[in-house]
Design a protein around this motif. Sequence first.
Motif, PDB file in Angstrom:
ATOM      1  N   ALA A  86       0.659  -1.008  -0.119  1.00 49.79           N
ATOM      2  CA  ALA A  86      -0.043  -0.145   0.085  1.00 49.79           C
ATOM      3  C   ALA A  86       0.850   1.271   0.002  1.00 49.79           C
ATOM      4  N   SER A  87       1.910   1.279   0.658  1.00 54.48           N
ATOM      5  CA  SER A  87       2.721   2.558   0.699  1.00 54.48           C
ATOM      6  C   SER A  87       3.663   2.774  -0.521  1.00 54.48           C
ATOM      7  N   VAL A  88       4.008   1.814  -1.233  1.00 51.10           N
ATOM      8  CA  VAL A  88       4.521   1.886  -2.617  1.00 51.10           C
ATOM      9  C   VAL A  88       3.756   2.346  -3.482  1.00 51.10           C
ATOM     10  N   LEU A  89       2.425   1.592  -3.499  1.00 52.15           N
ATOM     11  CA  LEU A  89       1.695   2.003  -4.498  1.00 52.15           C
ATOM     12  C   LEU A  89       0.939   3.462  -4.599  1.00 52.15           C
ATOM     13  N   SER A  90       0.850   3.704  -2.936  1.00 52.14           N
ATOM     14  CA  SER A  90       0.224   5.061  -2.675  1.00 52.14           C
ATOM     15  C   SER A  90       1.092   6.242  -3.213  1.00 52.14           C
ATOM     16  N   LEU A  91       2.247   6.227  -2.713  1.00 50.60           N
ATOM     17  CA  LEU A  91       3.524   7.277  -3.157  1.00 50.60           C
ATOM     18  C   LEU A  91       3.288   7.239  -4.820  1.00 50.60           C
ATOM     19  N   ALA A  92       3.459   5.861  -5.519  1.00 50.20           N
ATOM     20  CA  ALA A  92       3.271   6.176  -6.761  1.00 50.20           C
ATOM     21  C   ALA A  92       2.024   6.539  -7.546  1.00 50.20           C
ATOM     22  N   LEU A  93       0.843   6.480  -6.887  1.00 46.53           N
ATOM     23  CA  LEU A  93      -0.462   6.944  -7.243  1.00 46.53           C
ATOM     24  C   LEU A  93      -0.453   8.537  -7.081  1.00 46.53           C
ATOM     25  N   VAL A  96       1.771  10.513  -9.539  1.00 49.39           N
ATOM     26  CA  VAL A  96       0.914  10.571 -10.861  1.00 49.39           C
ATOM     27  C   VAL A  96      -0.202  11.632 -10.821  1.00 49.39           C
ATOM     28  N   LEU A  97      -1.053  11.492  -9.681  1.00 48.89           N
ATOM     29  CA  LEU A  97      -1.964  12.406  -9.544  1.00 48.89           C
ATOM     30  C   LEU A  97      -1.654  13.824  -9.228  1.00 48.89           C
ATOM     31  N   ALA A  98      -0.627  13.830  -8.400  1.00 47.22           N
ATOM     32  CA  ALA A  98      -0.107  15.292  -8.272  1.00 47.22           C
ATOM     33  C   ALA A  98       0.586  15.913  -9.638  1.00 47.22           C
ATOM     34  N   THR A  99       1.350  15.021 -10.450  1.00 41.12           N
ATOM     35  CA  THR A  99       1.606  15.574 -11.891  1.00 41.12           C
ATOM     36  C   THR A  99       0.727  15.777 -12.574  1.00 41.12           C
ATOM     37  N   VAL A 116      -8.828  12.829  -7.204  1.00 37.00           N
ATOM     38  CA  VAL A 116      -8.168  13.372  -5.681  1.00 37.00           C
ATOM     39  C   VAL A 116      -9.566  13.540  -4.843  1.00 37.00           C
ATOM     40  N   GLU A 117     -10.345  14.569  -5.261  1.00 37.50           N
ATOM     41  CA  GLU A 117     -11.542  14.853  -4.416  1.00 37.50           C
ATOM     42  C   GLU A 117     -12.286  13.632  -4.029  1.00 37.50           C
ATOM     43  N   PHE A 118     -12.634  12.730  -5.249  1.00 46.69           N
ATOM     44  CA  PHE A 118     -13.583  11.596  -4.919  1.00 46.69           C
ATOM     45  C   PHE A 118     -13.072  10.897  -3.830  1.00 46.69           C
ATOM     46  N   PHE A 119     -11.648  10.167  -4.188  1.00 50.55           N
ATOM     47  CA  PHE A 119     -11.245   9.237  -3.162  1.00 50.55           C
ATOM     48  C   PHE A 119     -10.511   9.616  -1.944  1.00 50.55           C
ATOM     49  N   ARG A 120     -10.511  11.066  -1.782  1.00 50.89           N
ATOM     50  CA  ARG A 120      -9.879  11.701  -0.420  1.00 50.89           C
ATOM     51  C   ARG A 120     -11.479  11.680   0.260  1.00 50.89           C
ATOM     52  N   ASN A 151      -5.077   6.730   0.365  1.00 48.32           N
ATOM     53  CA  ASN A 151      -3.657   7.397   0.909  1.00 48.32           C
ATOM     54  C   ASN A 151      -3.202   8.072  -0.418  1.00 48.32           C
ATOM     55  N   GLY A 152      -3.242   7.416  -1.584  1.00 45.31           N
ATOM     56  CA  GLY A 152      -2.754   7.856  -2.877  1.00 45.31           C
ATOM     57  C   GLY A 152      -3.187   9.391  -3.042  1.00 45.31           C
ATOM     58  N   SER A 153      -4.540   9.721  -3.083  1.00 47.31           N
ATOM     59  CA  SER A 153      -5.244  10.770  -3.149  1.00 47.31           C
ATOM     60  C   SER A 153      -4.877  11.900  -1.972  1.00 47.31           C
ATOM     61  N   VAL A 154      -4.576  11.368  -1.118  1.00 41.24           N
ATOM     62  CA  VAL A 154      -3.992  12.549   0.095  1.00 41.24           C
ATOM     63  C   VAL A 154      -2.688  12.907  -0.185  1.00 41.24           C
ATOM     64  N   LEU A 155      -1.832  11.702  -0.472  1.00 39.84           N
ATOM     65  CA  LEU A 155      -0.558  12.250  -0.855  1.00 39.84           C
ATOM     66  C   LEU A 155      -0.209  13.034  -1.972  1.00 39.84           C
ATOM     67  N   ALA A 156      -1.084  12.945  -2.988  1.00 42.25           N
ATOM     68  CA  ALA A 156      -0.946  13.855  -4.111  1.00 42.25           C
ATOM     69  C   ALA A 156      -1.251  15.201  -3.856  1.00 42.25           C
ATOM     70  N   GLU A 157      -2.162  15.554  -2.965  1.00 40.45           N
ATOM     71  CA  GLU A 157      -2.319  16.769  -2.258  1.00 40.45           C
ATOM     72  C   GLU A 157      -1.057  17.346  -1.601  1.00 40.45           C
ATOM     73  N   VAL A 158      -0.424  16.460  -0.843  1.00 35.93           N
ATOM     74  CA  VAL A 158       0.859  16.796  -0.402  1.00 35.93           C
ATOM     75  C   VAL A 158       1.940  17.325  -1.190  1.00 35.93           C
ATOM     76  N   PHE A 159       1.898  16.346  -2.307  1.00 34.35           N
ATOM     77  CA  PHE A 159       3.215  16.647  -3.146  1.00 34.35           C
ATOM     78  C   PHE A 159       2.869  17.770  -3.955  1.00 34.35           C
ATOM     79  N   ARG A 160       1.416  18.066  -4.427  1.00 32.76           N
ATOM     80  CA  ARG A 160       1.342  19.343  -4.871  1.00 32.76           C
ATOM     81  C   ARG A 160       1.595  20.592  -4.218  1.00 32.76           C
TER      82      ARG A 160
END
Length: 293
Positions: A86-93, A96-99, A116-120, A151-160
């Motif tokens: 989950a951690s590796v895939l969340s970071l990758a997702l 991608v979403l932040a990009t 991002v908004e839906f899954f978060r 977690n990938g949708s939350v991390l996308a906002e962190v990256f952005r």
Amino acid sequence: MTAHALRGDLESTALYDLPGPRAQRRHFLYGTASTVIILGLLGWLLYLLFDTDQFTAAKWTPFEYEGIQELLLKGLGNTLKAFAYASVLSLALGAVLATGRLSAHRPVRWLCTLCVEFFRAMPVLVMIFFIFVALKVQPLPALVAGLTLYNGSVLAEVFRTGINAVDRGQREAAYALGMRKTQVMSYVLAPQAVRAMMPAIISQLVVALKDTSLGFLITYEEFLHAGKLIASNLDYDLPFIPVVMIISPIYIGMCMLLSWFATRVARRQRRSPKTDAVDIPPAGPGAVLPGQV
């Protein structure tokens, strides 16, 4: 004294006023009162545990059985396996979403924003149950998929947010030197944003680690599920208290280990020359930029 240490001393002196004698006495009283209250709560908790006979040998002897130890170790291994996926895939997702959210193409930006908004906003337990029941996926993939989407949708906002937090002048200066967008992101923005993003990233990974315990609701044999099996099969009074006393410190230890790892990585980044600001000489005719041959 190094330049970094001198700069840190100057910043701390400029941004923080040393407390005076009255403030020091007040802080000492606050610290003493807090310590007394915490020790009182711990003493009251220990009293309740001893009063209900939670430390008797009859309730702890079954944990010496090899079968119970193997069950706990198997559950811990399954928890770490789900967390690793989950951690590796969340970071990758998240990357991608932040990009996509930072993309100059409007359809791509809108689509990634919608995801991002839906899954978060969707509860992670609902996503896990939907994938497991409606899509008829096995317990481990269902758990990993639900944790990854949330977690990938939350991390996308962190990256952005971390990328946008870098001074705009850095980006404009890099473009003025003739760098491409990928070079600006790789060599200018990302190394500086990592420092600001690291605490939030580790905090979200801790959330993912704790959310792996939701796997027992879909019959995934993780650590909490193993403890539930032990508590429901051992033949003595109040079995779940000793089980909780064994499982909880292990969860806390794993979260503390993640925090320690984040602190160590942050220290290495502060010492790394790749994340330090450098003076870029003017690019003359035929100058080679980073990433070019």
